[in-house]
Design an enzyme around this catalytic site. Sequence first.
Site, PDB file in Angstrom:
ATOM      1  N   VAL A 132       0.908  -1.147   0.000  1.00 26.55           N
ATOM      2  CA  VAL A 132       0.000   0.000   0.000  1.00 26.55           C
ATOM      3  C   VAL A 132       0.949   1.200   0.000  1.00 26.55           C
ATOM      4  O   VAL A 132       1.513   1.543   1.029  1.00 26.55           O
ATOM      5  CB  VAL A 132      -0.936  -0.005   1.224  1.00 26.55           C
ATOM      6  CG1 VAL A 132      -1.805   1.245   1.241  1.00 26.55           C
ATOM      7  CG2 VAL A 132      -1.796  -1.274   1.230  1.00 26.55           C
ATOM      8  N   PRO A 133       1.187   1.800  -1.173  1.00 20.05           N
ATOM      9  CA  PRO A 133       2.341   2.671  -1.388  1.00 20.05           C
ATOM     10  C   PRO A 133       2.268   4.072  -0.770  1.00 20.05           C
ATOM     11  O   PRO A 133       2.217   5.084  -1.467  1.00 20.05           O
ATOM     12  CB  PRO A 133       2.434   2.732  -2.908  1.00 20.05           C
ATOM     13  CG  PRO A 133       1.025   2.582  -3.365  1.00 20.05           C
ATOM     14  CD  PRO A 133       0.404   1.614  -2.394  1.00 20.05           C
ATOM     15  N   CYS A 134       2.330   4.126   0.534  1.00 25.64           N
ATOM     16  CA  CYS A 134       2.313   5.416   1.223  1.00 25.64           C
ATOM     17  C   CYS A 134       3.566   6.235   0.922  1.00 25.64           C
ATOM     18  O   CYS A 134       3.560   7.459   1.081  1.00 25.64           O
ATOM     19  CB  CYS A 134       2.130   5.213   2.722  1.00 25.64           C
ATOM     20  SG  CYS A 134       3.304   4.082   3.477  1.00 25.64           S
ATOM     21  N   HIS A 135       4.626   5.587   0.456  1.00 24.06           N
ATOM     22  CA  HIS A 135       5.855   6.311   0.115  1.00 24.06           C
ATOM     23  C   HIS A 135       5.654   7.225  -1.083  1.00 24.06           C
ATOM     24  O   HIS A 135       6.454   8.129  -1.302  1.00 24.06           O
ATOM     25  CB  HIS A 135       7.004   5.324  -0.161  1.00 24.06           C
ATOM     26  CG  HIS A 135       6.757   4.392  -1.305  1.00 24.06           C
ATOM     27  ND1 HIS A 135       5.988   3.251  -1.178  1.00 24.06           N
ATOM     28  CD2 HIS A 135       7.172   4.439  -2.596  1.00 24.06           C
ATOM     29  CE1 HIS A 135       5.952   2.626  -2.349  1.00 24.06           C
ATOM     30  NE2 HIS A 135       6.657   3.336  -3.231  1.00 24.06           N
TER      31      HIS A 135
END
Length: 169
Positions: A132-135
């Site tokens: 879950v690409p919070c970056h």
Amino acid sequence: MVFSKVSTPIGELVLTASDAALTGVFFPTSRRGPAPTHQAGWEEAGTEGPAAEVLARAREQLEEYFARTRTTFDLPLEALGSAFEHRVWNALRQIPYGTTTSYGALAKRLGDKHATRAVGLANGKNPIPIIVPCHRVVGSKGELTGFGGGLDTKRWLLEHEGALMELGA
């Protein structure tokens, strides 16, 4: 719950799963607390059983991501959080590989341009980073802001995806 480890270019990650889904990804230094390897009641996954299968798929897909042969993940996910946090996490999964968005833009996409801080807090509580690409969420001027794995890791992930070129960094 069970856990498994995977070696990556950003350090050893600890993955957690239930019998049905991936529940967490922990960086070597996680601001969410110690990885399950240090928590009572957690067991290292064997090679048999539903949770072991979920973890094996997650390890394989992460290895493909780091080898640049995968840009999206196809895993069952089970994250504990509020309804709003789930809305934010679902929106994170819509940010394409190699791109970034800001907290403000994400808040607008969710229907409340004033929810920037709430979006940031939910982003920071994401228990399944990378997948879950919070970056991929940055500050309003493209600056790198807080990340559970540290800013160096966030920079590495964005460079890996080619997203920092978009920021002019």
